[in-house]
Design an enzyme around this catalytic site. Structure first.
Site, mmCIF file in Angstrom:
data_model
loop_
_atom_site.group_PDB
_atom_site.id
_atom_site.type_symbol
_atom_site.label_atom_id
_atom_site.label_comp_id
_atom_site.label_asym_id
_atom_site.label_seq_id
_atom_site.Cartn_x
_atom_site.Cartn_y
_atom_site.Cartn_z
ATOM 1 N N GLY A 1 14.626 97.022 -23.915
ATOM 2 C CA GLY A 1 16.416 97.221 -23.700
ATOM 3 C C GLY A 1 16.775 96.898 -25.004
ATOM 4 N N GLU B 1 21.212 96.596 -19.733
ATOM 5 C CA GLU B 1 23.267 96.174 -20.144
ATOM 6 C C GLU B 1 23.577 96.886 -19.560
ATOM 7 O OE1 GLU B 1 23.579 93.827 -23.064
ATOM 8 O OE2 GLU B 1 20.811 92.775 -23.137
ATOM 9 N N MET C 1 22.482 85.459 -20.411
ATOM 10 C CA MET C 1 23.304 85.508 -21.678
ATOM 11 C C MET C 1 24.678 84.927 -21.799
ATOM 12 S SD MET C 1 21.867 89.438 -22.410
ATOM 13 C CE MET C 1 22.597 90.097 -21.245
ATOM 14 N N TYR D 1 26.787 83.894 -23.778
ATOM 15 C CA TYR D 1 27.622 83.737 -25.206
ATOM 16 C C TYR D 1 28.525 85.161 -25.035
ATOM 17 C CZ TYR D 1 23.266 85.736 -25.313
ATOM 18 O OH TYR D 1 21.507 86.253 -25.419
#
Length: 474
Positions: free
Chosen positions: A178, A220, A287, A289
């Site tokens: 992905g 996502e 994740m 960030y």
């Protein structure tokens, strides 16, 4: 024609009007003294205020990743930044996990993402240090016809990467599926049992035939388009449950199942059934960030991966940091030992509206000139700082550095900030650190800045040093 007296009169008049040579020299010097400072000022002004501003930017012989990866990251960063702060409700309470017993990790993971090379200037497979990371997530595979898909060249790269295990038998290689902007295959695949079964069979195919140790699912995000399927969150949980059942049935071909997951609370609440997921996954790669990044609705500077909130941040902005996201996942039911905290090796750049206003949350007009689409690799940032003799500012509230030069404003991580953040992971007994990505680190050791100058992978090495010291201390 004229008399001799007349000619002498003419010559005398010329001599009277002619200036002495030293007077002409003084005039030239005076004019030069006036013109030269003006010329220097104008040239300096043009450099300072943008006419020749490219002179202050280094030329990079390589990029930190492919254009596709830059666009994908832009997709995620944009999603992270367009969440409406007004939707934030009562989430800034003191969070204490409702899980009574938490397991301490036997060892800390160092999960490193590596993006397939797309050009000669990209980081090549033979530049990977097989002893640097505990887990290597190879990015990214796609989903086509409900199955994992890699093109022929990527399959060659994958086989080469798996051979690194011949050098380090403890290295785990996972194929990441992905990625931001590359998750289109997930919604249709998870929609029913038949499609999910086809996907799980393709995982087994890669595990058996390419000798990978597992898969990392990077969707996502589930529920990002509710018009397509209102039950995406539930269907994703079903995929994880069915995959875990398949793993448990295996005798010879057991494999790891990890997830790359969002950090902002508004995405977490929509996308994941965390208490169920905790039973099915080996670990998650948070994740944490892209918290701050230029978009039309967030035209101000901010840190890419702040460890804590700053004193000026309130309400929703106070949740955009590594500490809050990590504990939020734990609060909702994910074991600490399964939370692998993500840290970036790349930085975000902004173009300031006013170069004299270069503090946190200063107004900006767009991406910075450094890098591409606001993303800059660590070697490029290092070159920029060295070329312009810039000393970064280290913010002791967020434990993150930033640098400003004229209109350019950069948030990034360095050896010092990543040491602090790795120590945080250790002291809070999370499962380890995920790094995105090897490609953006100084993998060729070109940077001469700091204590890790002329060192290959200085950022990842800084994290590794902290985690290994933790194990040795025990």
């Amino acid at each position: 024609m004229f008399s001799e007296e007349h000619n002498q009169y003419i010559l005398l008049q010329r001599d009277r009007t002619r200036s002495p040579w030293n007077v002409d020299k003084k005039t030239v010097l005076m004019v030069g003294c006036l013109i030269l400072p003006v010329t220097v000022f104008c040239a300096t002004y043009m450099i300072l205020f943008g006419i020749y501003e490219k002179l202050v930017f280094p030329k990079s012989s390589y990029t930190f990743s492919s254009i596709e990866m830059l666009e994908a990251n832009q997709h995620r960063a944009t999603i992270y930044n367009i969440i409406d702060p007004q939707t934030f409700t009562d989430k800034l309470k003191n969070m204490h996990s409702h899980i009574s017993e938490q397991s301490t990790p036997a060892e800390f993971k160092l999960v490193c993402y590596y993006n397939f090379p797309v050009a000669a200037s990209s980081m090549q497979v033979d530049e990977i240090d097989p002893y640097l990371c505990t887990h290597l997530n190879v990015a990214f595979g796609s989903i086509v016809n409900h199955s994992i898909y890699l093109n022929d060249q990527y399959l060659v790269y994958l086989s080469q990467i798996v051979k690194l295990k011949d050098q380090n038998k403890d290295l785990k290689v996972l194929l990441s599926i992905g990625g931001a902007g590359n998750s289109n295959g997930f919604p249709e695949m998870v929609k029913n049992h038949t499609n999910r079964k086809t996907f799980i069979k393709s995982i087994l195919y890669y595990v058996i035939n390419y000798k990978i140790d597992g898969v990392d699912l990077d969707w996502e995000f589930p529920g990002s388009d509710m018009r397509y399927d209102k039950n995406q969150r539930m269907h994703f949980t079903q995929l994880l449950s069915e995959t875990r059942k398949t793993i448990n049935r295996q005798e010879k071909h057991k494999f790891l199942l990890s997830l790359a997951v969002a950090a902002p609370t508004e995405i977490i609440d929509v996308a994941y059934d965390i208490s169920y997921m905790n039973e099915y996954v080996d670990f998650i790669n948070l994740m944490s960030y892209d918290y701050h990044y230029y978009t039309d609705v967030t035209p101000f500077t901010g840190f890419n991966a702040p460890l804590y909130q700053s004193s000026s941040e309130k309400y929703y902005l106070a949740t955009l940091n590594v500490n809050y996201s990590s504990h939020y996942w734990n609060y909702l039911g994910m074991d600490k030992s399964k939370i692998v905290v993500g840290l970036p090796t790349y930085g975000h750049t902004f173009r300031l509206l006013n170069p004299r206003n270069h503090d946190l949350y200063a107004p900006v007009t767009g991406y910075g000139n450094l890098g591409s689409l606001g993303f800059a690799s660590y070697p490029l940032i290092c070159s920029f700082l060295q070329m312009n003799h810039i000393t970064p500012v280290f913010d002791m509230e967020s434990f993150s550095p930033y640098a400003a030069k004229y209109y350019e404003w950069i948030s990034f991580d360095d050896h010092e900030s990543l040491t602090y953040k790795a120590e945080y992971v250790k002291s809070n007994e999370f499962g380890g650190v995920m790094v995105y990505c090897l490609n953006a680190d100084d993998f060729r050791g070109d940077c001469q800045m700091g204590v890790m100058g002329n060192t290959k992978f200085p950022l990842v090495s800084a994290v590794k040093k902290v985690l290994e010291e933790s194990l040795e201390a025990e």
